[in-house]
Design an enzyme around this catalytic site. Structure first.
Site, PDB file in Angstrom:
ATOM      1  N   GLU A   1     -10.721  -1.333   4.981  1.00 13.57           N
ATOM      2  CA  GLU A   1      -9.581  -1.571   5.858  1.00 13.57           C
ATOM      3  C   GLU A   1      -9.949  -1.334   7.319  1.00 13.57           C
ATOM      4  OE1 GLU A   1      -4.989   0.034   6.562  1.00 13.57           O
ATOM      5  OE2 GLU A   1      -6.333   1.116   5.219  1.00 13.57           O
TER       6      GLU A   1
ATOM      7  N   SER B   1      -4.933   7.567  11.948  1.00 12.31           N
ATOM      8  CA  SER B   1      -4.784   7.514  13.403  1.00 12.31           C
ATOM      9  C   SER B   1      -6.139   7.606  14.096  1.00 12.31           C
ATOM     10  CB  SER B   1      -3.875   8.647  13.890  1.00 12.31           C
ATOM     11  OG  SER B   1      -4.539   9.890  13.775  1.00 12.31           O
ATOM     12  N   ASN B   2      -6.191   7.096  15.319  1.00  8.93           N
ATOM     13  CA  ASN B   2      -7.460   7.110  16.055  1.00  8.93           C
ATOM     14  C   ASN B   2      -7.945   8.525  16.334  1.00  8.93           C
ATOM     15  OD1 ASN B   2      -7.161   4.368  15.962  1.00  8.93           O
ATOM     16  ND2 ASN B   2      -7.502   4.027  18.146  1.00  8.93           N
ATOM     17  N   GLU B   3      -7.015   9.481  16.433  1.00  2.53           N
ATOM     18  CA  GLU B   3      -7.435  10.877  16.595  1.00  2.53           C
ATOM     19  C   GLU B   3      -8.203  11.357  15.363  1.00  2.53           C
ATOM     20  OE1 GLU B   3      -4.161   9.980  19.323  1.00  2.53           O
ATOM     21  OE2 GLU B   3      -4.419   9.686  17.159  1.00  2.53           O
TER      22      GLU B   3
ATOM     23  N   GLN C   1       0.827  -1.205   0.000  1.00  6.66           N
ATOM     24  CA  GLN C   1       0.000   0.000   0.000  1.00  6.66           C
ATOM     25  C   GLN C   1       0.860   1.252   0.000  1.00  6.66           C
ATOM     26  OE1 GLN C   1      -2.319   0.511   3.584  1.00  6.66           O
ATOM     27  NE2 GLN C   1      -3.873   1.722   2.535  1.00  6.66           N
ATOM     28  N   GLY C   2       0.698   2.099  -1.015  1.00 13.95           N
ATOM     29  CA  GLY C   2       1.436   3.342  -1.109  1.00 13.95           C
ATOM     30  C   GLY C   2       0.565   4.543  -0.794  1.00 13.95           C
ATOM     31  N   TYR C   3       0.229   4.705   0.479  1.00 19.82           N
ATOM     32  CA  TYR C   3      -0.580   5.845   0.919  1.00 19.82           C
ATOM     33  C   TYR C   3       0.275   6.850   1.690  1.00 19.82           C
ATOM     34  CZ  TYR C   3      -5.343   4.209  -0.241  1.00 19.82           C
ATOM     35  OH  TYR C   3      -6.495   3.849  -0.889  1.00 19.82           O
ATOM     36  N   SER C   4       0.802   6.446   2.835  1.00 25.02           N
ATOM     37  CA  SER C   4       1.496   7.378   3.726  1.00 25.02           C
ATOM     38  C   SER C   4       2.774   7.923   3.105  1.00 25.02           C
ATOM     39  CB  SER C   4       1.840   6.692   5.052  1.00 25.02           C
ATOM     40  OG  SER C   4       0.672   6.373   5.774  1.00 25.02           O
TER      41      SER C   4
END
Length: 395
Positions: A244, A380-382, A126-129
């Site tokens: 996801e 992230s959960n935030e 996966q190339g997201y971040s």
């Protein structure tokens, strides 16, 4: 009567699944080594067994190679896999990019990619971040400039899980820098063997080589490898993230983890197990109650999805609660393991058993360290709390 018959059918299905796993899970994988220590072919052994059976992607529609199982059967399947401690199949291929391709891809893309995902012949990452765009994916800076029938891609992706094994990467790239952030992104499928693609390992806190930096230097990617329309990749990215994050509830794996926690806590130390301590027992009970509540919520939402409704804010809810519950289970496991949890797995020649502590204690610290990432990746959960605040509370 119908409910009774359905329960009998589910029981028969569970026994079929349990027997198949017992009889066909590869002997080479019945080691207790972390999956990062297995080579690529070892990690694919179970995938190939399931593909031969027609069970490598049971959640896919039957027309694309799915098993045609009900939501209840899929949940039973996940429970039995977790109970048997099997190696999870590669989510990037089966849970993430596969559904994007069969939902939004062209017929040519479906014919080319889906069979090889099902068989395990193509390994995806996966190339997201990116270094400046983690949970804030709208800020991706990897550029893709159109040049005839190709895009020329330049940029840098990071935290790319198992990219060292990958044949393909699905990537978010910026194709229109003048557009608003979320409107100038496209979704490309990139061959990792392309000239200009390079991978650099990142060693994580637990000492594992699980994630990587991936660099693109003038990489030429056919326009035919773009999913959907140019500049509309955010639509496909959100669809993928919904799948996801829903899968991140991972309740069967957490159920297996809490069962193992109880066994460790009941056995260590001999004669005075920590599970007998009221304060520790309360913490275990609290974690199990939270897990049962999440399981009930998950089943209700999955039944709605089975009837055609896409997961909305619930995907963020599953991501938050599933990851936090699992982190708490691993924290309690390190507490229960005591000094045995400090033994480095690698120092024992790559095998968990035999060892002086109770089953599972020797990897407790490693599991706890690795679980720190779960509240960060996938958004992230935030960020997930912000999504819920906006979609549900209108803030």
């Amino acid at each position: 009567m119908a409910d009774t018959a359905a329960a009998r059918d589910d029981d028969a299905f569970r026994e079929e699944v349990r027997s198949f796993i017992r009889d066909h899970y590869p002997q080479e994988m019945r080691v207790a080594a972390p999956y990062e220590e297995l080579d690529k072919e070892q990690q694919l052994l179970w995938h190939r067994v399931l593909h031969k059976k027609g069970w490598s992607a049971p959640h896919w529609p039957a027309e694309y190679g799915g098993a045609g199982w009900s939501i209840a059967q899929q949940h039973i399947w996940e429970q039995e896999l977790a109970a048997a401690d099997t190696l999870p199949l590669l989510a990037f291929s089966l849970t993430m990019v596969g559904p994007v391709i069969y939902t939004y891809g062209t017929e040519a893309q479906k014919a080319r990619f889906l069979p090889r995902i099902l068989s395990g012949d193509d390994w995806w990452c996966q190339g997201y971040s990116e270094p400046g765009a983690g949970s804030d994916l709208a800020n991706v800076r990897t550029r893709a400039v159109r040049d005839g029938d190709h895009y020329v891609v330049n940029g840098h992706k990071t935290w790319t899980t198992l990219a060292q094994h990958a044949d393909w990467i699905f990537a978010l790239v910026r194709t229109n820098p003048a557009a608003k952030a979320q409107q100038g992104i496209s979704f490309l499928l990139i061959d990792m063997a392309s000239p200009g693609v390079s991978v650099r390992p990142i060693i994580t806190l637990d000492g594992a080589h699980e994630v990587n930096d991936v660099f693109f230097d003038d990489v030429r990617v056919p326009v035919a490898n773009r999913i959907g329309e140019e500049d509309r990749g955010w639509t496909y990215a959100k669809f993928l993230l919904g799948n996801e994050r829903t899968s991140m509830a991972s309740t069967p794996r957490s159920r297996a983890a809490i069962d193992l926690l109880k066994r460790v806590a009941a056995a260590n130390p001999p004669g005075a197990p920590i599970l007998r301590h009221p304060d520790f027992a309360r913490k275990v009970a609290r974690a199990e109650i939270a897990l049962r509540a999440l399981e009930a919520t998950e089943m209700a939402v999955l039944r709605a999805v089975e009837q055609g409704r896409e997961p909305g804010f619930e995907a963020s809810l599953f991501k938050i609660r599933g990851t936090e519950i699992y982190q708490e289970i691993t924290r309690l496991a390190t507490e229960a393991a005591g000094v045995y949890g400090l033994i480095n797995h690698a120092d024992r020649g790559g095998t968990r058993l035999p060892h002086p502590g109770p089953e599972g204690s020797i990897t407790a610290m490693q599991e706890w360290l690795n679980a720190r990432k779960k509240t960060i990746y996938g958004g992230s959960n935030e960020i997930q709390r912000n999504i819920i605040a906006k979609q549900v509370l209108g803030l």
